[in-house]
Design a protein around this motif. Structure first.
Motif, PDB file in Angstrom:
ATOM      1  N   THR A  47      -5.859   8.611  -4.040  1.00  0.00           N
ATOM      2  CA  THR A  47      -5.470   7.974  -2.790  1.00  0.00           C
ATOM      3  C   THR A  47      -5.749   6.481  -2.916  1.00  0.00           C
ATOM      4  N   THR A  48      -5.280   5.713  -1.961  1.00  0.00           N
ATOM      5  CA  THR A  48      -5.552   4.270  -1.981  1.00  0.00           C
ATOM      6  C   THR A  48      -7.053   3.994  -1.959  1.00  0.00           C
ATOM      7  N   GLN A  92       0.553   3.978  -2.885  1.00  0.00           N
ATOM      8  CA  GLN A  92       0.260   5.382  -2.589  1.00  0.00           C
ATOM      9  C   GLN A  92       1.253   6.314  -3.267  1.00  0.00           C
ATOM     10  N   GLU A  93       2.515   5.948  -3.231  1.00  0.00           N
ATOM     11  CA  GLU A  93       3.544   6.748  -3.896  1.00  0.00           C
ATOM     12  C   GLU A  93       3.278   6.832  -5.397  1.00  0.00           C
ATOM     13  N   THR A 115     -14.841   9.071   0.261  1.00  0.00           N
ATOM     14  CA  THR A 115     -14.138   8.752  -0.984  1.00  0.00           C
ATOM     15  C   THR A 115     -15.059   8.946  -2.180  1.00  0.00           C
ATOM     16  N   ASN A 130       0.820  -1.212   0.000  1.00  0.00           N
ATOM     17  CA  ASN A 130       0.000   0.000   0.000  1.00  0.00           C
ATOM     18  C   ASN A 130       0.855   1.263   0.000  1.00  0.00           C
ATOM     19  N   SER A 131       1.973   1.245   0.690  1.00  0.00           N
ATOM     20  CA  SER A 131       2.877   2.391   0.698  1.00  0.00           C
ATOM     21  C   SER A 131       3.414   2.649  -0.708  1.00  0.00           C
ATOM     22  N   HIS A 182       0.157   9.125  -6.301  1.00  0.00           N
ATOM     23  CA  HIS A 182       0.270  10.553  -6.019  1.00  0.00           C
ATOM     24  C   HIS A 182       0.234  11.376  -7.306  1.00  0.00           C
TER      25      HIS A 182
END
Length: 168
Positions: free
Chosen positions: A50-51, A41-42, A85, A37-38, A45
């Motif tokens: 967003t996730t 997310q990157e 969301t 997930n990290s 961007h």
């Protein structure tokens, strides 16, 4: 088989120290998920996503029109997160709410052409990240893992929840 399950449940639980945290499946799944997930997310961007937005678009792109509850379940978000969301995605023009043709009381969410276009723009990078996760893993092992995870999820969905009811 039933005796094996009974015996396993009746025997004392090992300590976490004896199992080893690194080999405790829930911990390992959480570490994999957090790392993935990290990285997602990157990557998102640059798409102003967003996730939660990405998961929502992915579910709608693959599952078709859904209610908020169905979408929250499949995208793995609480309904409050899903509502925020959806409001944001609607403002961006990526989703739209419509009444269900067969039941005018029910509102469904659909991905718009703009939403599908943004989903298709980030999908190749998302797939590369997914594929990289399995570098050095034989296709048969990947299939076994996916099959095993489906069985584990089914087991968890049968696990009694508060009040003794099962979650299905």
């Amino acid at each position: 088989m039933a005796d094996d399950v009974h015996d396993r449940r009746m025997s004392p639980a090992p300590t976490l120290e004896s199992l080893g945290l690194q080999d405790f499946a829930p911990f390992l799944v959480n570490r994999i998920s957090a790392t993935y997930n990290s990285q997602v997310q990157e990557m998102l961007h640059s798409h102003d996503l967003t996730t939660p937005k990405m998961r929502t678009l992915a579910v709608l792109a693959t599952q078709g029109p859904l209610t908020v509850n169905e979408l929250a379940y499949l995208a793995v978000f609480e309904q409050s997160t899903m509502s925020r969301t959806l409001d944001a995605l609607e403002k961006q023009g990526f989703v739209q709410r419509e009444q269900r043709a067969t039941d005018m009381r029910v509102r469904e969410l659909r991905i718009t052409e703009a939403g599908r276009s943004v989903f298709e723009s980030f999908w190749p990078a998302l797939y590369r990240l997914y594929d990289d996760m399995f570098e050095g893993v034989a296709p048969a092992d990947r299939e076994r893992l996916i099959d095993t995870l489906h069985r584990v999820l089914a087991n968890l969905n049968r696990t009694p929840q508060k009040g003794g009811e099962t979650q299905d």
